[in-house]
Design a protein around this motif. Structure first.
Motif, PDB file in Angstrom:
ATOM      1  N   LEU A  12      38.429  34.314  27.851  1.00  0.00           N
ATOM      2  CA  LEU A  12      38.026  35.218  29.037  1.00  0.00           C
ATOM      3  C   LEU A  12      36.805  34.706  30.080  1.00  0.00           C
ATOM      4  O   LEU A  12      36.309  35.354  30.089  1.00  0.00           O
ATOM      5  CB  LEU A  12      38.049  36.798  29.180  1.00  0.00           C
ATOM      6  N   ALA A  13      37.736  34.252  31.034  1.00  0.00           N
ATOM      7  CA  ALA A  13      36.174  33.930  32.305  1.00  0.00           C
ATOM      8  C   ALA A  13      36.249  34.639  33.664  1.00  0.00           C
ATOM      9  O   ALA A  13      37.306  35.218  34.353  1.00  0.00           O
ATOM     10  CB  ALA A  13      36.717  32.499  32.439  1.00  0.00           C
ATOM     11  N   ASP A  14      35.739  35.285  33.794  1.00  0.00           N
ATOM     12  CA  ASP A  14      35.209  36.260  34.656  1.00  0.00           C
ATOM     13  C   ASP A  14      35.881  37.030  35.195  1.00  0.00           C
ATOM     14  O   ASP A  14      37.315  37.236  35.795  1.00  0.00           O
ATOM     15  CB  ASP A  14      34.920  35.669  36.183  1.00  0.00           C
ATOM     16  N   VAL A  15      37.076  37.776  34.089  1.00  0.00           N
ATOM     17  CA  VAL A  15      38.167  38.901  34.375  1.00  0.00           C
ATOM     18  C   VAL A  15      38.067  39.925  34.873  1.00  0.00           C
ATOM     19  O   VAL A  15      37.120  41.096  34.380  1.00  0.00           O
ATOM     20  CB  VAL A  15      39.187  38.740  32.763  1.00  0.00           C
ATOM     21  N   THR A  16      38.371  40.687  36.037  1.00  0.00           N
ATOM     22  CA  THR A  16      38.214  41.636  36.463  1.00  0.00           C
ATOM     23  C   THR A  16      39.881  42.736  36.680  1.00  0.00           C
ATOM     24  O   THR A  16      40.332  41.888  36.390  1.00  0.00           O
ATOM     25  CB  THR A  16      37.911  41.634  37.713  1.00  0.00           C
ATOM     26  N   ALA A  26      35.165  44.817  34.087  1.00  0.00           N
ATOM     27  CA  ALA A  26      34.591  43.541  34.735  1.00  0.00           C
ATOM     28  C   ALA A  26      34.152  42.552  32.916  1.00  0.00           C
ATOM     29  O   ALA A  26      32.712  43.124  32.498  1.00  0.00           O
ATOM     30  CB  ALA A  26      34.232  43.166  35.262  1.00  0.00           C
ATOM     31  N   VAL A  27      34.375  41.114  32.415  1.00  0.00           N
ATOM     32  CA  VAL A  27      34.391  40.491  31.736  1.00  0.00           C
ATOM     33  C   VAL A  27      34.911  39.340  30.832  1.00  0.00           C
ATOM     34  O   VAL A  27      35.107  38.584  32.217  1.00  0.00           O
ATOM     35  CB  VAL A  27      35.454  41.216  30.239  1.00  0.00           C
ATOM     36  N   SER A  28      33.235  39.345  30.788  1.00  0.00           N
ATOM     37  CA  SER A  28      32.933  37.243  30.227  1.00  0.00           C
ATOM     38  C   SER A  28      32.877  36.989  29.228  1.00  0.00           C
ATOM     39  O   SER A  28      32.209  38.008  28.728  1.00  0.00           O
ATOM     40  CB  SER A  28      32.798  36.455  31.156  1.00  0.00           C
ATOM     41  N   ARG A  67      40.439  34.485  35.205  1.00  0.00           N
ATOM     42  CA  ARG A  67      41.250  33.463  33.916  1.00  0.00           C
ATOM     43  C   ARG A  67      41.326  33.551  32.484  1.00  0.00           C
ATOM     44  O   ARG A  67      40.262  33.909  31.790  1.00  0.00           O
ATOM     45  CB  ARG A  67      40.365  32.232  34.445  1.00  0.00           C
ATOM     46  N   LEU A  68      42.421  32.678  31.617  1.00  0.00           N
ATOM     47  CA  LEU A  68      41.659  33.522  30.675  1.00  0.00           C
ATOM     48  C   LEU A  68      43.221  32.265  30.133  1.00  0.00           C
ATOM     49  O   LEU A  68      43.424  30.698  30.312  1.00  0.00           O
ATOM     50  CB  LEU A  68      43.549  33.964  30.116  1.00  0.00           C
TER      51      LEU A  68
END
Length: 221
Positions: A12-16, A26-28, A67-68
């Motif tokens: 999980l790349a900078d998922v908001t 907001a998760v990475s 991005r996923l």
């Protein structure tokens, strides 16, 4: 044991995720094969929306960024059916018009050819979770724990690339809850599948044994 396709890390790349003007989360994070990432938070904090984003079926009412990735492959814009996510919900959601074995057969990929081979795979899947001889049973005759085991094996025979666990233990009684935690997490590790668990129960997070990310206004348990 069921043969699982070679798996890759899930990132999980900078998922908001936002709803209206409010940022829910907001998760990475990168989840390695066989690991479980737990997302903890109260109702309405966006936990299930995060799973929907990862699975490719996020309601358009939400606005998602980031991005996923599966391995190095960016699947953010890929439709749900091509992501091969294995999903377990609070309810087993077994098809009532199919037998127990029919539910398993439904999920076996078309790459497994021949009725005999597919039937044998389904029988083996049931045997692995203590349900040998249940192939022709009506799902409605099963206990809650048995239904949960069928749902788990249905997911695993589909050869998923990763698992999404949406509070799958919350409707089980305490004894069954602990049994299913042990079964789900051990099978995920054995299959080498990266998994994301969302829950509000700290016991789930403890059993998962991996990294925990807390979102929303949840107080420390």
């Amino acid at each position: 044991m069921l043969e699982i396709a070679k798996t890759r890390p899930l990132t999980l790349a900078d998922v908001t995720i936002r709803l209206a003007e409010r940022t829910l989360l907001a998760v990475s994070a990168t989840v390695m094969p066989g690991e479980v990432l737990t997302i903890m938070g109260p109702s309405g904090s966006g936990k299930s929306a995060l799973l929907a984003f990862a699975g490719g079926f996020l309601d358009p009412a939400f606005d998602a960024g980031g991005r996923l990735l599966i391995g190095r492959e960016d699947v953010t814009d890929m439709p749900a059916n091509r992501r091969h996510a294995g999903i377990l919900f609070q309810d087993p959601l077994l098809f009532p018009h199919l037998s127990v074995g029919g539910n398993i057969l439904f999920a076996i990929p078309p790459s497994i050819k021949g009725r005999k081979a597919r039937h044998a795979l389904a029988e083996r899947a049931l045997h692995e979770v203590g349900l040998a001889g249940f192939f022709d049973r009506d799902p409605e005759t099963l206990s809650g724990g048995q239904k949960a085991r069928v749902a788990l094996q249905r997911v695993l025979v589909s050869a998923p690339q990763f698992l999404l666990l949406d509070e799958p233990f919350s409707k089980l009684d305490a004894t069954l809850r602990q049994q299913m935690r042990e079964l789900v997490f051990s099978r995920a590790r054995a299959a080498g599948l990266p998994a994301i668990l969302v829950t509000h129960d700290s016991a789930d997070a403890e059993a998962a044994g991996g990294r925990v990310i807390r979102i929303g206004e949840e107080e420390k348990p």
